[in-house]
Design a protein around this motif. Structure first.
Motif, PDB file in Angstrom:
ATOM      1  N   THR A 181       0.835  -1.205   0.000  1.00  0.00           N
ATOM      2  CA  THR A 181       0.000   0.000   0.000  1.00  0.00           C
ATOM      3  C   THR A 181       0.866   1.250   0.000  1.00  0.00           C
ATOM      4  OG1 THR A 181      -1.747  -1.146   1.209  1.00  0.00           O
ATOM      5  CG2 THR A 181      -1.806   1.252   1.229  1.00  0.00           C
ATOM      6  N   GLY A 182       1.899   1.247   0.844  1.00  0.00           N
ATOM      7  CA  GLY A 182       2.774   2.406   0.922  1.00  0.00           C
ATOM      8  C   GLY A 182       3.498   2.689  -0.368  1.00  0.00           C
ATOM      9  N   VAL A 183       3.965   1.634  -1.032  1.00  0.00           N
ATOM     10  CA  VAL A 183       4.681   1.803  -2.301  1.00  0.00           C
ATOM     11  C   VAL A 183       3.793   2.495  -3.331  1.00  0.00           C
ATOM     12  CG1 VAL A 183       5.542   0.477  -4.276  1.00  0.00           C
ATOM     13  CG2 VAL A 183       6.376  -0.031  -1.980  1.00  0.00           C
ATOM     14  N   GLN A 184       2.486   2.188  -3.312  1.00  0.00           N
ATOM     15  CA  GLN A 184       1.565   2.822  -4.262  1.00  0.00           C
ATOM     16  C   GLN A 184       1.554   4.342  -4.117  1.00  0.00           C
ATOM     17  OE1 GLN A 184      -2.477   1.305  -4.343  1.00  0.00           O
ATOM     18  NE2 GLN A 184      -1.781  -0.683  -3.611  1.00  0.00           N
ATOM     19  N   PHE A 185       1.641   4.811  -2.877  1.00  0.00           N
ATOM     20  CA  PHE A 185       1.426   6.236  -2.620  1.00  0.00           C
ATOM     21  C   PHE A 185       2.706   7.054  -2.523  1.00  0.00           C
ATOM     22  CE2 PHE A 185      -2.623   4.475  -1.314  1.00  0.00           C
ATOM     23  CZ  PHE A 185      -3.516   5.414  -1.800  1.00  0.00           C
ATOM     24  N   LEU A 186       3.830   6.404  -2.265  1.00  0.00           N
ATOM     25  CA  LEU A 186       5.058   7.151  -2.037  1.00  0.00           C
ATOM     26  C   LEU A 186       5.824   7.428  -3.323  1.00  0.00           C
ATOM     27  CD1 LEU A 186       6.248   5.477   1.272  1.00  0.00           C
ATOM     28  CD2 LEU A 186       5.040   7.647   0.960  1.00  0.00           C
ATOM     29  N   GLY A 187       5.262   7.030  -4.441  1.00  0.00           N
ATOM     30  CA  GLY A 187       5.860   7.350  -5.730  1.00  0.00           C
ATOM     31  C   GLY A 187       5.034   8.398  -6.457  1.00  0.00           C
TER      32      GLY A 187
END
Length: 669
Positions: free
Chosen positions: A239-245
């Motif tokens: 989930t974090g990878v989706q938003f931190l890019g």
């Protein structure tokens, strides 16, 4: 009384939970976890806790959090779980513990009715189709009654309804304080209530959206919170990878075009050639989509290391992306001097500027520490992201933010976080290598309640005949139980093949209905499946993939057979998988042993976890992958499963299924 003693007393056989909560019964593992959570809260430390199915982890973290008197932020994986925590578990415990606490529910803006967007939808005549117009009319009637504006409260509204994007806002199109309905805004009401609450329930998507763009109002909320709890934490890294890019989608561009044309023609007709501007941006987005060619059903991902994604001509791609960048820039130029016409135009100008900047970003080389890829379906999604969230967790979560003097306690918990003692599958990518780790085993008697069987006679998983053979096996086994079977597939192709073949393979008089993911909304599919045990209802076989591997709770006799088609290894062609593998190789580690096998182990454990949900449940797990028996890593994967009894052959499998048909089980609350 300190928190440790208060928690121990609450979970005691004669404690407040035993006296006030009907379904509560003391479990040593639950008490151990609750005491560990209490210690983390008192010491302002970090705890990673894996709690097997049946431990009762929800109460194990809620009770110490509520008794602590601290302000608590609770994040879970989905909006459905949010609703369950806020609507059932929290009120029940707050009442049982006799605490004067106030809880609030906070979701992303796309979950709330936007009054301004609803009015625009009616004015635009966007709902010309009778069915769509009827749906909008239902929303408008409900809007007169609702206080929260949470669309999940509107009965019968399909989550896939085309009306939803038209009556909700996004970060792109929200007008903020310039909105004519700002004072009545449901999103702002939810944020105000969250700021005033003692316990706030959010979801991981909302948390990371705020971490990435400070958009959700959590910038004001988090500094006031002393304890943060992530339930279903196994989804946190992805989930974090989706938003931190950074992301740019053609759907995002087309949404901008729809709003640009509507506002231009309604409020500024004649001041610019709105139709031409919109047509230019739309054409650029569609030409970019055409560069990627056809997509297989279910979509595909393309690695992107050079000027263009793999399998796409670089010259055509760069040209098309450049045309999109210029078209968005021209739209921005036309909008820039129309602020006085209203807030819609100022926001549209910002959106045009942001889209042009994103197109420019993706024309440049990717950052060396990131991975870039293209997702191709009906639309395109251009993505550049970090490989994991470790750096963000260390620098932006665990480290106090600017102006914050005190640290806070962080609790991460799930039923499945890894297959080794340190839970490395979770702690490494999440930057939690120094955290305290606790593993609490399930209280279920798996050796008595469940059995696992690996068919030896099936083709290898990459054989074209494999899905047909799985369908034939299910068609033989499911009638013994009268349905009650969940088939989990690793790919959409296998899902389609098995669900298409099953009806022809099942005995014509068996009375079993085949349900397939995508046939109905998920909630309706699960309701229909559960009804399969009721008198007069056909038994069911449900064939599903993706989201059905986790978060699906079908206790009792409704589900007694889970069939998994293949070992759920991460797809080797996925750009994110490839980049993570390259990083491990560069560090002298084995991508297969240190990444692929742990990923498969966790996913397999999640899928197997659908079978036994209560102490009275019984069932059989069938894993149709001969590699479990023939390859060395098979032992590691089997060891990651709960300690189920192994069935040696089909005769033992048949005998166990017959026993299930004659067993009489009850499912206590």
């Amino acid at each position: 009384m300190n928190l440790h003693d208060a928690v121990r007393a609450a979970f005691a056989p004669e404690g407040v939970l035993a006296r006030t909560v009907d379904e509560f019964h003391p479990r040593s593992g639950q008490t151990d976890m609750a005491l560990a959570v209490a210690e983390a809260i008192e010491q302002r430390s970090v705890l990673v806790a894996e709690a097997g199915t049946g431990v009762g982890k929800t109460y194990a973290y809620l009770v110490p959090a509520l008794l602590s008197g601290e302000r608590v932020l609770l994040s879970t994986a989905t909006k459905t779980l949010q609703d369950q925590l806020f609507g059932r578990d929290l009120p029940r415990l707050i009442e049982a513990l006799g605490l004067p606490l106030r809880a609030a529910l906070l979701k992303g803006r796309a979950s709330y009715l936007c009054l301004h967007r609803m009015e625009l939808a009616r004015q635009e005549g966007a709902m010309a189709a009778p069915q769509a117009a009827f749906a909008l009319a239902r929303v408008e009637r409900w809007a007169q009654q609702t206080r929260s504006g949470d669309l999940s409260e509107l009965p019968g509204l399909d989550e896939r309804s085309p009306v939803i994007p038209l009556v909700t806002s996004t970060r792109d199109n929200c007008l903020g304080s310039n909105c004519p309905r700002y004072r009545e805004c449901h999103v702002n009401l939810a944020r105000r209530e969250a700021l005033a609450a003692d316990v706030v329930v959010i979801n991981h998507h909302l948390f990371f959206a705020d971490l990435a763009v400070r958009e959700s109002g959590m910038a004001e909320l988090l500094p006031s919170v002393s304890t943060v709890i992530f339930d279903e934490a196994h989804t946190l890294n992805e989930t974090g990878v989706q938003f931190l890019g950074r992301q740019l989608s053609t759907a995002q561009v087309l949404d901008f075009c729809r709003d640009l044309l509507a506002c231009g023609l309604q409020q500024a007709r004649g001041l610019a050639d709105w139709q031409q501007l919109t047509a230019d941006v739309e054409r650029a987005a569609r030409d970019l989509r055409l560069c990627a060619g056809r997509a297989p059903a279910g979509g595909s991902r393309h690695a992107w290391d050079g000027a263009a994604p793999e399998h796409i001509a670089a010259d055509s791609w760069v040209l098309a992306l450049g045309v999109l960048q210029r078209a968005c820039g021209e739209a921005r130029a036309a909008l820039e001097h129309m602020d006085e016409l209203g807030p819609d135009f100022a926001r549209l100008a910002e959106r045009a500027r942001a889209l042009a900047a994103l197109a420019d970003f993706f024309l440049a080389e990717r950052a060396p520490e990131a991975v870039r890829w293209l997702e191709v379906s009906q639309q395109l999604r251009l993505v550049e992201s970090p490989l994991d969230i470790a750096d963000a967790v260390q620098t932006r979560l665990l480290a106090p933010r600017e102006g914050e003097a005190a640290s806070r306690s962080w609790i991460f918990t799930s039923a499945t976080l890894g297959d080794d003692e340190r839970l490395s599958w979770f702690t490494e990518p999440c930057g939690l290598g120094d955290a305290r780790v606790l593993r609490v085993d399930s209280p279920f008697d798996y050796a008595r309640q469940a059995a696992v069987y690996v068919p030896r006679q099936l083709s290898k998983p990459n054989d074209p005949r494999h899905s047909d053979e799985v369908a034939a096996l299910v068609a033989r086994l499911a009638p013994v139980l009268g349905g009650r079977t969940l088939v989990l597939t690793t790919t959409l192709r296998a899902l389609r093949s098995i669900s298409a073949g099953l009806p022809q393979l099942l005995p014509p008089d068996c009375g079993i209905q085949v349900l397939s993911q995508g046939q109905l909304p998920k909630r309706e599919l699960l309701d229909r499946f559960r009804e399969g045990v009721l008198p007069g209802q056909p038994g069911c076989v449900l064939v599903a993939s993706a989201s059905f591997w986790e978060g699906v709770d079908i206790p009792g006799e409704a589900l007694q057979l889970v069939v998994i088609d293949k070992l759920p290894f991460p797809p080797p062609g996925d750009p994110l998988v490839q980049a993570r593998s390259r990083r491990l190789e560069a560090a002298g580690r084995s991508p297969f042993n240190d990444y692929h096998v742990p990923e498969a182990a966790v996913a397999l454990k999640q899928g197997a976890g659908r079978l036994i949900r209560r102490v009275s449940d019984q069932g059989v797990l069938v894993i149709c992958d001969t590699r479990l028996a023939s390859m060395g890593y098979g032992r590691r994967l089997l060891a990651a499963l709960p300690p189920m009894r192994r069935l040696a052959n089909e005769a033992e499998l048949d005998q166990r299924l017959l026993e299930l048909t004659t067993a009489s089980t009850t499912d206590p609350v």
